[in-house]
Design a protein around this motif. Structure first.
Motif, PDB file in Angstrom:
ATOM      1  N   VAL A  38       0.840  -1.197   0.000  1.00  0.00           N
ATOM      2  CA  VAL A  38       0.000   0.000   0.000  1.00  0.00           C
ATOM      3  C   VAL A  38       0.877   1.251   0.000  1.00  0.00           C
ATOM      4  O   VAL A  38       0.623   2.215  -0.729  1.00  0.00           O
ATOM      5  N   GLY A  41       2.229   1.926  -3.327  1.00  0.00           N
ATOM      6  CA  GLY A  41       1.238   2.152  -4.372  1.00  0.00           C
ATOM      7  C   GLY A  41       0.906   0.937  -5.210  1.00  0.00           C
ATOM      8  O   GLY A  41       0.202   1.053  -6.221  1.00  0.00           O
ATOM      9  N   LEU A  43      -0.793  -1.746  -4.006  1.00  0.00           N
ATOM     10  CA  LEU A  43      -2.123  -2.149  -3.576  1.00  0.00           C
ATOM     11  C   LEU A  43      -2.887  -0.936  -3.078  1.00  0.00           C
ATOM     12  O   LEU A  43      -2.288   0.037  -2.612  1.00  0.00           O
ATOM     13  N   THR A  44      -4.209  -1.021  -3.144  1.00  0.00           N
ATOM     14  CA  THR A  44      -5.050  -0.015  -2.508  1.00  0.00           C
ATOM     15  C   THR A  44      -5.403  -0.500  -1.102  1.00  0.00           C
ATOM     16  O   THR A  44      -5.240  -1.681  -0.772  1.00  0.00           O
ATOM     17  N   ALA A  45      -5.908   0.399  -0.288  1.00  0.00           N
ATOM     18  CA  ALA A  45      -6.300   0.016   1.061  1.00  0.00           C
ATOM     19  C   ALA A  45      -7.421  -1.012   1.044  1.00  0.00           C
ATOM     20  O   ALA A  45      -7.463  -1.927   1.873  1.00  0.00           O
ATOM     21  N   VAL A  46      -8.339  -0.879   0.071  1.00  0.00           N
ATOM     22  CA  VAL A  46      -9.434  -1.854  -0.041  1.00  0.00           C
ATOM     23  C   VAL A  46      -8.887  -3.229  -0.387  1.00  0.00           C
ATOM     24  O   VAL A  46      -9.298  -4.248   0.194  1.00  0.00           O
ATOM     25  N   GLU A  47      -7.952  -3.294  -1.330  1.00  0.00           N
ATOM     26  CA  GLU A  47      -7.352  -4.580  -1.706  1.00  0.00           C
ATOM     27  C   GLU A  47      -6.594  -5.191  -0.534  1.00  0.00           C
ATOM     28  O   GLU A  47      -6.626  -6.414  -0.329  1.00  0.00           O
ATOM     29  N   LEU A  48      -5.922  -4.351   0.244  1.00  0.00           N
ATOM     30  CA  LEU A  48      -5.220  -4.852   1.434  1.00  0.00           C
ATOM     31  C   LEU A  48      -6.203  -5.477   2.412  1.00  0.00           C
ATOM     32  O   LEU A  48      -5.974  -6.581   2.932  1.00  0.00           O
ATOM     33  N   ILE A 103      -6.771  -8.843  -8.979  1.00  0.00           N
ATOM     34  CA  ILE A 103      -7.209  -9.035  -7.599  1.00  0.00           C
ATOM     35  C   ILE A 103      -7.589 -10.487  -7.327  1.00  0.00           C
ATOM     36  O   ILE A 103      -7.432 -10.987  -6.200  1.00  0.00           O
TER      37      ILE A 103
END
Length: 405
Positions: A38, A41, A43-48, A103
């Protein structure tokens, strides 16, 4: 750690210790590395959040299955295939972090890694009892926890340093290598004959483990206390400590210092308990667990930094005064053919319910205020172990201390 050095001279245990340490480090590292993704950059926070969620789901789903299979077949074989699954999942995660597979591959890899992590834990616990004789198991368990605590103390800085020269996918491949070590290195346990003829189904075999656990009132009481402390005291550390560090001390320095102090205290606790044999070992262990009440109490009001850090050092010492005798008692008292299933129940309830506590504590703070929630967490962390001391057998984690014996 004289006792730990002695047991580490045993080649079979040294191999098991190496594999367990590698698996513990790999289990810790994946969430940290995904967090770096994250920051970089990738990953996004949602993907994490999704990745960590499916990893936890895989871990919890595999825990009872791993316990049944480790009791049904060779514990060493269970370690091998579970480590291989975690390695494959970590490799898939590394590939996803390069941008391949999207994803879907990321979530599949994290879920598979979680399955391997959950399945290997009860098998590793049962292997200690197979490889190490009863007189040396406390030293062996202390050596295990010392290694894991030691690696988590130095690993964040090392991982962050490696991430400055390697992409996050490359660091994840390092986790894959750790799982390969965990799968390959541990030596075989003792030969356990497999009963001939048809076996009971999976649910029936896991139920046998529950029945075995119910034969030990001290185990049920201690597990209830441990679950309560993790769901409240640990949650206070996970949610309230960052909040207090930011609001009362103006940054993350107190957070980092307190967590480092906790790990350092755990190392000290492992050294102490490697050789210490108190007569009332169960009550001493539960008292060590109750010490965790100090952590939320230290966050109630602004205190000097050294007081907060010192509180977490004391908590670290206390948790290992509980952990090592606890694991040793389970390995000693539980029927060997059901040990992995009972161990899986231990991990499933104590650490498996931790995410629930983490999920609930933030809304509770918003609804009732930080001070009220911290007081409740402290009270539960103190009262739970004290009540567990009243259970039959709790004095020594053994039926010998039950009434009438």
């Amino acid at each position: 750690m004289t006792g730990a050095r002695t047991v580490l001279r045993d080649g079979a245990f040294l191999r098991l210790w190496t594999g367990t340490t590698a698996s513990g480090l790999a289990t810790w590292a994946l969430p940290f590395v995904l967090g770096l993704g994250v920051v970089q950059g990738v990953l996004t926070a949602v993907e994490l959040g999704l990745a960590l969620g499916v990893r936890t789901a895989g871990f919890l789903a595999a825990m009872p299955a791993g316990g049944v299979l480790a009791d049904r077949y060779s514990r060493r074989t269970t370690v091998a295939w579970s480590g291989a699954l975690a390695a494959a999942g970590s490799a898939a995660t590394a590939l996803a972090l390069t941008g391949a597979g999207g994803i879907a591959l990321l979530l599949a890899g994290c879920a598979l890694a979680g399955v391997g992590q959950g399945a290997c834990r009860p098998a590793f616990q049962a292997l200690v009892a197979e490889i190490v004789d009863g007189d040396r198991r406390q030293e062996a368990n202390a050596a295990m926890t010392f290694a894991v605590r030691g690696t988590t103390l130095v690993a964040p800085a090392m991982t962050a340093l490696v991430a400055t020269v390697l992409p996050v996918s490359g660091v994840t491949l390092g986790i894959t290598a750790l799982w390969v070590v965990a799968a390959v290195v541990p030596g075989p346990g003792t030969h356990r004959p497999v009963p001939a003829g048809p076996r009971a189904g999976f649910v029936a075999e896991f139920t046998e483990g529950l029945t075995e656990a119910r034969r030990h009132p001290w185990f049920l009481a201690g597990l209830g206390a441990l679950t309560a402390v993790i769901a409240t005291g640990y949650s206070a550390t996970g949610v309230a400590l960052p909040l207090v560090s930011s609001e009362n001390y103006g940054g993350s320095a107190v957070l980092a210092a307190a967590l480092t102090g906790y790990t350092a205290g755990a190392l000290v606790g492992a050294v102490i308990v490697a050789r210490w044999r108190p007569v009332a070992r169960g009550r001493v262990a539960l008292a060590g667990l109750a010490v965790y009440a100090v952590a939320p109490l230290s966050l109630l009001t602004p205190l000097p930094v050294w007081v907060v850090v010192g509180a977490y050092v004391v908590c670290g010492i206390g948790i290992e005064l509980f952990n090592v005798p606890w694991f040793t008692a389970v390995q000693r008292e539980v029927e060997p053919s059901k040990l992995a299933r009972v161990s899986s129940l231990d991990f499933l309830l104590s650490y498996g319910l931790a995410p629930l506590g983490l999920a609930l504590i933030a809304p509770a703070i918003e609804a009732f205020g930080l001070g009220s929630v911290l007081l409740v967490c402290a009270a539960v962390s103190l009262v739970g172990p004290l009540l567990a001391m009243l259970a039959p057998g709790a004095r020594r984690f053994s039926p010998e201390s039950a009434p009438g014996r």
